[in-house]
Each structure stands twice: as C-alpha cells, then as structure tokens.
Design a protein around this motif. Structure first.
Motif, PDB file in Angstrom:
ATOM      1  N   TYR A   8      42.477  42.455  47.645  1.00  0.00           N
ATOM      2  CA  TYR A   8      42.821  42.439  49.086  1.00  0.00           C
ATOM      3  C   TYR A   8      43.738  43.622  49.391  1.00  0.00           C
ATOM      4  CZ  TYR A   8      44.495  39.662  53.280  1.00  0.00           C
ATOM      5  OH  TYR A   8      44.831  39.165  54.514  1.00  0.00           O
ATOM      6  N   ARG A   9      44.733  43.831  48.541  1.00  0.00           N
ATOM      7  CA  ARG A   9      45.675  44.939  48.732  1.00  0.00           C
ATOM      8  C   ARG A   9      44.946  46.282  48.704  1.00  0.00           C
ATOM      9  NH1 ARG A   9      50.670  44.563  45.950  1.00  0.00           N
ATOM     10  NH2 ARG A   9      49.571  43.654  44.205  1.00  0.00           N
ATOM     11  N   GLU A  10      44.075  46.450  47.707  1.00  0.00           N
ATOM     12  CA  GLU A  10      43.358  47.709  47.567  1.00  0.00           C
ATOM     13  C   GLU A  10      42.391  47.931  48.732  1.00  0.00           C
ATOM     14  OE1 GLU A  10      43.349  50.517  45.646  1.00  0.00           O
ATOM     15  OE2 GLU A  10      45.301  49.671  45.147  1.00  0.00           O
ATOM     16  N   ALA A  11      41.805  46.851  49.204  1.00  0.00           N
ATOM     17  CA  ALA A  11      40.859  46.959  50.323  1.00  0.00           C
ATOM     18  C   ALA A  11      41.599  47.453  51.569  1.00  0.00           C
ATOM     19  CB  ALA A  11      40.201  45.611  50.591  1.00  0.00           C
ATOM     20  N   ILE A 153      38.360  39.813  51.186  1.00  0.00           N
ATOM     21  CA  ILE A 153      38.563  41.218  50.796  1.00  0.00           C
ATOM     22  C   ILE A 153      37.751  42.128  51.723  1.00  0.00           C
ATOM     23  CG2 ILE A 153      37.843  42.859  48.992  1.00  0.00           C
ATOM     24  CD1 ILE A 153      39.598  39.563  48.218  1.00  0.00           C
ATOM     25  N   ASN A 154      36.532  41.735  51.990  1.00  0.00           N
ATOM     26  CA  ASN A 154      35.682  42.569  52.848  1.00  0.00           C
ATOM     27  C   ASN A 154      36.236  42.633  54.275  1.00  0.00           C
ATOM     28  OD1 ASN A 154      33.338  44.171  52.280  1.00  0.00           O
ATOM     29  ND2 ASN A 154      32.244  42.960  53.820  1.00  0.00           N
ATOM     30  N   TYR A 179      47.255  39.265  48.453  1.00  0.00           N
ATOM     31  CA  TYR A 179      47.228  40.677  48.040  1.00  0.00           C
ATOM     32  C   TYR A 179      46.584  40.926  46.669  1.00  0.00           C
ATOM     33  CZ  TYR A 179      50.130  42.236  51.962  1.00  0.00           C
ATOM     34  OH  TYR A 179      50.601  42.549  53.209  1.00  0.00           O
ATOM     35  N   THR A 180      46.859  40.036  45.724  1.00  0.00           N
ATOM     36  CA  THR A 180      46.344  40.300  44.370  1.00  0.00           C
ATOM     37  C   THR A 180      44.986  39.655  44.132  1.00  0.00           C
ATOM     38  OG1 THR A 180      47.536  38.375  43.566  1.00  0.00           O
ATOM     39  CG2 THR A 180      48.669  40.496  43.389  1.00  0.00           C
ATOM     40  N   GLN A 181      44.484  38.948  45.134  1.00  0.00           N
ATOM     41  CA  GLN A 181      43.197  38.275  44.920  1.00  0.00           C
ATOM     42  C   GLN A 181      42.058  39.269  44.830  1.00  0.00           C
ATOM     43  OE1 GLN A 181      42.186  34.897  47.108  1.00  0.00           O
ATOM     44  NE2 GLN A 181      44.038  33.788  46.506  1.00  0.00           N
TER      45      GLN A 181
END
Lengths: 335, 339
Positions: A8-11, A153-154, A179-181
């Motif tokens: 989620y954070r990276e997205a 995430i998407n 966030y880390t999911q």
C-alpha cells in the motif's frame, strides 16, 4: 502492463512519482516529507528524485503550510500536502473547511483549489488518543471537499492518481494499518471509476458496507459468514464524496439487510449518514434495521488490548451478521 | 511623475475609496445590500499608497474590511456594489458578497471573513511565483486583529524561511471589532515581531499616504527580490466595526481625535500648500468621483438577483459530480412509498 505485487505504501509512493513526472506543477509539502522520507515512508527517496523545489519540508506549522498550499493551488501549482496524522486536522480545519472547500463557491466559480491533502488515520499501532482517530466525518460534512479512503493496493495508486487530476480539493485518507500490506497493483487498470462504490464480494443475504481498512475486516467476516451458510455482499465505498449511494441501494434492495462498518466512532459518524440513506431509500425493502458496527464512543486507548477492543473487527462483524440473518445471538448479547 | 502628480493620483485613489464606502453605507440605508455585515474602511484610505506601488501582475488577499483595497486595485465600483447587494452580475455572481469578494483577473485572491484566513494564501501564491520564476509579489492585507492570530506568524516564518516574494500589510485601525489594540496585546511594536522572524518590519503613519507609498515601493521591491517584509499602517477606524455597530466601547473624544488623522484631508492640505492642486480643482475632482459612484450605485441597484438554480453551481468544477438538491433527494425517497 500486468499486475505486480507491492505494498500500500509503495503504491502510494508510485502514484506520487508517476503523477509528478507527468505534471511539473505538482509539489509535495509537509512535515518530514523530504529528508526524512515521510513519517510512514510514503515519500521516501523523492527529495533526491525531485529536489527541494518540489519536495518541501515544512516546519511544524500545519495551518500555515496548508494555507500556503491553498494559495499555491490558486496560483498554478498542484500541491500534495501531507498532514502527518489526521488527528492534526483540528489545527487546519479553517484552511480546509472555510478556505479550500469554499473558495470556488464564494468566488462564484472563478477559481478552484486543486490540492490533495494526504493524511492517515486509524488504530493498530498503539498510537493512543491523539494519533489513532478516524475523523473522515468532519471532512465529509463539508461541501466542496472530496474525500477518498482507499482500501486496496490498486485503489491506493489509482485513487491518488485520479485525485491529482481533479480541479477541486481532495482529502485523501490512508490507514496506518495498511501501509505494509501487500497486494496486486496494475498501474494500467483501476479497480473502477472514481466516485463509484465497488462490490468486493458478491452475496445475497446481507450487504456489508465499509471503506478503508474495514473493507478487509468485512471480507474476512464474509468468509466466516460463508462457513455459517450466509452469503454476504461486501461493498467498498472508496470515496465518501462523491458518495455512490446507488450501488448500496441496489445491493440492499436485493439482500434486504445491511451492516455499515466503520472504524470511526458511531455517534455522528459517517456510518450514520450511510444508515440514514439506506433507511430512506430502501425502507420498503428492509427486513431488519440497518445496523452500524462502528468504533466505540470512547477516545482511542493506548494499551493494545484496549485499542483492539475499541474498534470493530471481522469477528464482531460476522457475529452481527449471524444475529441479523439467522437470529443467532452471540455470547456477548445482553439478556 | 513629480511628487505633486503622485500625491494627486493618490488623493484621487483615496477619494474613490471613501466615496465608494459612502455608497456602500447609503445602499445599506436604502435596504439594498445583502445583509448588514458591511465593514467600511473610511479612515484607512492611505492603503491606496500600497495599492498604487504594486505592479499590475501582483496579487493580493484582503480581509473583511477590504472594499478600499479592491477599488484601489482597479475594481469596477458597479460590479463591487452589485456583489455587495448579492446581484447576479457581481464579481462572485452574488455568492460571496462584501466579505468574500475576489477577482482573479485583477489578482484579487479573495477577501476573507476569517480573521487572518487569507494571509497564508498570499504566502502560497508567492511560493508558486517563485517556483514558476515569475517576478510577482503577493500582498496579504489584514487588520490589527489578525496581528494576534497564530497563522500570521506561521506565514511570516514560511515567507522568511523560503525567501518568498510576499508583503504582509497590516492596516492597524486600532480596533478588532470592539477591542482596542492595546487591550489585545502588550506589545504594539508590530515591526519587532516581523524582525524576530527575519523579515523587514516598518510602521508608517497611515494618515500620510506619501509615507505609505514610499515605504510600500521600497518593501515591494525587496519582496520581489525574495526579501519579504511587514508594513504596518497606523490609522483610525472612523466608524463602527460593521454597519450596525454604533461603537459604544469608545468615547466621542477619542473618535474626534481619531478622525483628525484623516489621510484624505492631509493629502488635500498638502496639495494645496505645495500648489499641486487648487481647492477648486480638488472639489471638481471630488464631484466627478461622487458622480461616478452615484452612477455605480444606481447601476448595482438596478441589476437583478441571481436565479435560484445557480445555488448548486460552483460547489465543484462544472464537469464534476454536483450536490444533490434536497427536493430531488426527497422525491427519490417519497416516490418509492408503496404502503
């Protein structure tokens, strides 16, 4: 491009980077967004990528820098302001609710405020009463503010990308527990259009309406209910403004039962708005009252044991569903 | 432009402000305004010195007492008065009014009815100008009431920290509503506050428009080079806070003394003494301006009110989802009744 697994954070970070590469007017501002990389790491490395003219570390002056973002948004920039915790929104409510939200209207449509205020809320880190709240109702109450709360995430990627194209202010509320999911991100394929609620799991016996992290709890609850022979439909609201009540109504007119789930306190919460709409628009189709499963009406306590107990979880949602559909009272049912 | 020519131009700007404000008051008496939340800037006309020192490309935010600033920056009096009356052809289509008037074309980023509410917007505008390498200055106009608001100091700090082209301009008319400034703060040396943040700070006599203009020109030039500052104009608010306020919190001796600090009278006396203009020609100018404002007032009164359907416009951009009107919502609910 096909889907890749990410967090989620990276997205969110990818959405900011991709948007900034396309639109030179986007600037990121807030506390610790640059050198530190963001309190939750969403803007990590972006100072090196875009430089201090576009990634602006601010002093701890929330009203000042949110107000500056409003002025910048009226003057050709598209600021993304990070408010480190949504709990700090009380500090900036004037700039958000009286200024950003109303400028287009008060000025007769002459100009808008295309800014995104990113923040995060929710429990799960023992951050206690001033760093764990879910205050979306405060913002969703104000005409002129769009409110997005991605659960997947998407959606984290695509809703943020879309928010960064809108002509009006958007409050973009992330969840610290997400966030880390991990999950799949397909940058070429949004889950659905902006402003449309999505059925995340189809079902026939009861509709569970949720947003943000409570979508995940609701999906787990739906699995638990399936084991009991109950088919639950889970709807993810995605945006609170625009509010797609048509999708909810369509579902509830078919299932005849609804549970509204929020992490936010029940009283005066957005769950009340959803419940009211369902009662108004599905009255003759309802077998039972629309039930709210919301956060307790208490400040968020710090102890993990107390914190966990203060917000809904899959178990509680499933128990409520079982009671609602099969009249099976849970152990905690009052005599 | 000679000193006398400049002073005559400033006199004209100031007379237009006062004349407009007198029409605002008249419009209220004739029950033609939208409400009574009308804050007159009579006594504060020397702000025209700042307005004239600004360049056409510069922008500004104002406060609830901002009619004068806007007209000095080129607003059309008839459209201003139309907005104050809530008319469809007003600057904001009758949605903002006296306290929220704005015009992007003239760089007016908005009047604000929250004390100090617009100051940070000027800082943000300046941030945009700097990033886009435009040599523009954003001026935040506000009153002494806002000198006690926290966001002002956050804004000053950001402006100094980021070297932004901003001029903070405080019109100290001695009153925040009914509270005299010495009842609101223990230190009236507002320039010191600016210097504490690394900004330039100056206090000038607001009854002397030449002094205001000179300081503004200098401070705007510095601001344009990334050296922001605070300019304080010491004035006196001739009348009450808003149109309904009869100023019970101050005595007539104070008012009489305060009204002697009249920037218009002082400019007029100077012009005559310096032979920049004769009394007759100034009277003729005043009459010409009065006729202009009378005409604007009658035009505004003759304009029509907005169509009620426009109420739902401008909440969001035109191509975006709109709010659902109550009657549409009720119809959706009540038309479904089956028993």
């Amino acid at each position: 491009m096909s889907a890749v697994e990410t967090t989620y954070r990276e997205a969110l970070r990818q959405a900011l980077i991709d948007a900034m590469e396309q639109d030179p007017d986007i600037v990121v501002m807030g506390e610790e967004v640059g050198l530190y990389g963001g309190a939750y790491g969403v803007t990590k490395g972006m100072l090196e990528m875009f430089g201090p003219e576009r990634i602006l570390d601010t002093p701890i002056s929330e009203p000042g820098f949110v107000g500056a973002a409003v002025g910048a948004a009226m003057s050709g920039l598209r600021p993304v302001v990070e408010l480190m915790y949504v709990d700090f929104v009380g500090l900036v409510m004037d700039q958000l609710a009286n200024q950003a939200a109303k400028i287009r209207y008060m000025f007769g449509g002459q100009i808008g405020v295309p800014m995104v205020l990113r923040s995060q809320g929710g429990t799960g880190r023992s951050a206690a009463a001033q760093h764990s709240q879910s205050l979306e109702a405060w913002m969703a109450h104000i005409p002129g503010l769009r409110v997005a709360m991605p659960a997947t995430i998407n959606d984290a990627y695509h809703l943020l990308r879309h928010a960064l194209t809108l002509p009006d202010p958007v409050v973009f509320l992330e969840h610290k527990g997400l966030y880390t999911q991990k999950g799949m991100l397909d940058v070429s394929k949004p889950d659905g259009p902006w402003g449309k609620a999505l059925v995340r799991r189809p079902g026939n016996d009861v509709t569970i309406v949720a947003y943000s992290k409570m979508v995940q709890e609701s999906l787990i609850a739906a699995d638990m209910l399936a084991a009991e022979g109950i088919s639950a439909e889970v709807i993810d609201l995605r945006t609170l403004n625009p509010l797609d009540d048509a999708t909810l109504v369509q579902s509830v007119r078919r299932t005849h039962r609804a549970i509204v789930v929020t992490e936010a306190h029940q009283t005066g919460g957005f769950s009340a708005e959803l419940s009211a709409r369902l009662h108004e628009l599905c009255f003759d189709h309802l077998e039972e009252p629309v039930v709210r499963v919301a956060g307790e009406d208490i400040p968020i306590p710090v102890s993990p044991a107390l914190e966990r107990g203060s917000v809904p979880n899959a178990q509680l949602i499933a128990e409520t569903g079982l009671w609602l559909v099969k009249r099976q009272a849970p152990g905690w049912a009052a005599e | 432009m000679t000193d006398n020519q400049l002073l005559l131009a400033l006199y004209r700007d100031m007379r237009r402000i006062r004349s407009l404000e007198e029409r605002v008051s008249e419009m209220f008496v004739r029950s033609e305004t939208a409400g009574s939340m009308l804050h007159l800037s009579i006594g504060e006309e020397s702000v025209a010195g700042v307005c004239r020192a600004m360049e056409a490309k510069d922008s500004f935010t104002t406060h609830h007492r901002g009619h004068g600033i806007f007209v000095a920056r080129g607003a059309e009096p008839s459209r201003m008065l139309a907005e104050i009356a809530g008319k469809a052809n007003g600057y904001c289509r009758g949605k903002g009014g006296s306290m929220h008037i704005a015009d992007m074309g003239l760089g007016h980023l908005g009047a604000n009815a929250i004390v100090g509410g617009g100051i940070a917007h000027a800082v943000g505008a300046a941030l945009a100008y700097k990033r886009k390498k435009q040599k523009r200055v954003a001026v935040a106009f506000y009153g002494d009431g806002a000198m006690q608001q926290g966001i002002l100091y956050e804004s000053m700090n950001l402006a100094a920290l980021w070297s932004l082209p901003v001029l903070f301009c405080c019109i100290n008319n001695q009153y925040g509503m009914g509270t005299r400034v010495d009842r609101a703060t223990a230190n009236l040396a507002f320039d010191e506050r600016a210097r504490a943040f690394g900004l330039a700070g100056e206090i000038v006599d607001g009854s002397d428009v030449e002094q205001v203009h000179e300081a503004a020109e200098r401070m705007l030039a510095n601001a344009r080079d990334g050296k922001p500052g605070l300019l304080v104009l010491t004035c006196y608010r001739f009348y009450g806070h808003a149109r309904m306020d009869k100023s019970p919190y101050r005595d007539s001796a104070e008012e009489e003394q305060g009204r002697r600090r009249d920037p218009l009278q002082s400019a007029r006396d100077k012009l005559i003494a310096r032979k920049g203009a004769g009394a007759e020609s100034l009277d003729a100018l005043d009459a010409e301006i009065a006729a202009e404002m009378d005409n604007a007032l009658e035009q505004a009164i003759a304009e029509h009110l907005p169509d009620i359907a426009t109420m739902f416009e401008d909440v969001y951009a035109p191509d975006q989802p709109k709010p659902t009107p109550l009657r549409a919502r009720l119809s959706a609910i009540l038309s479904e009744m089956t028993r």
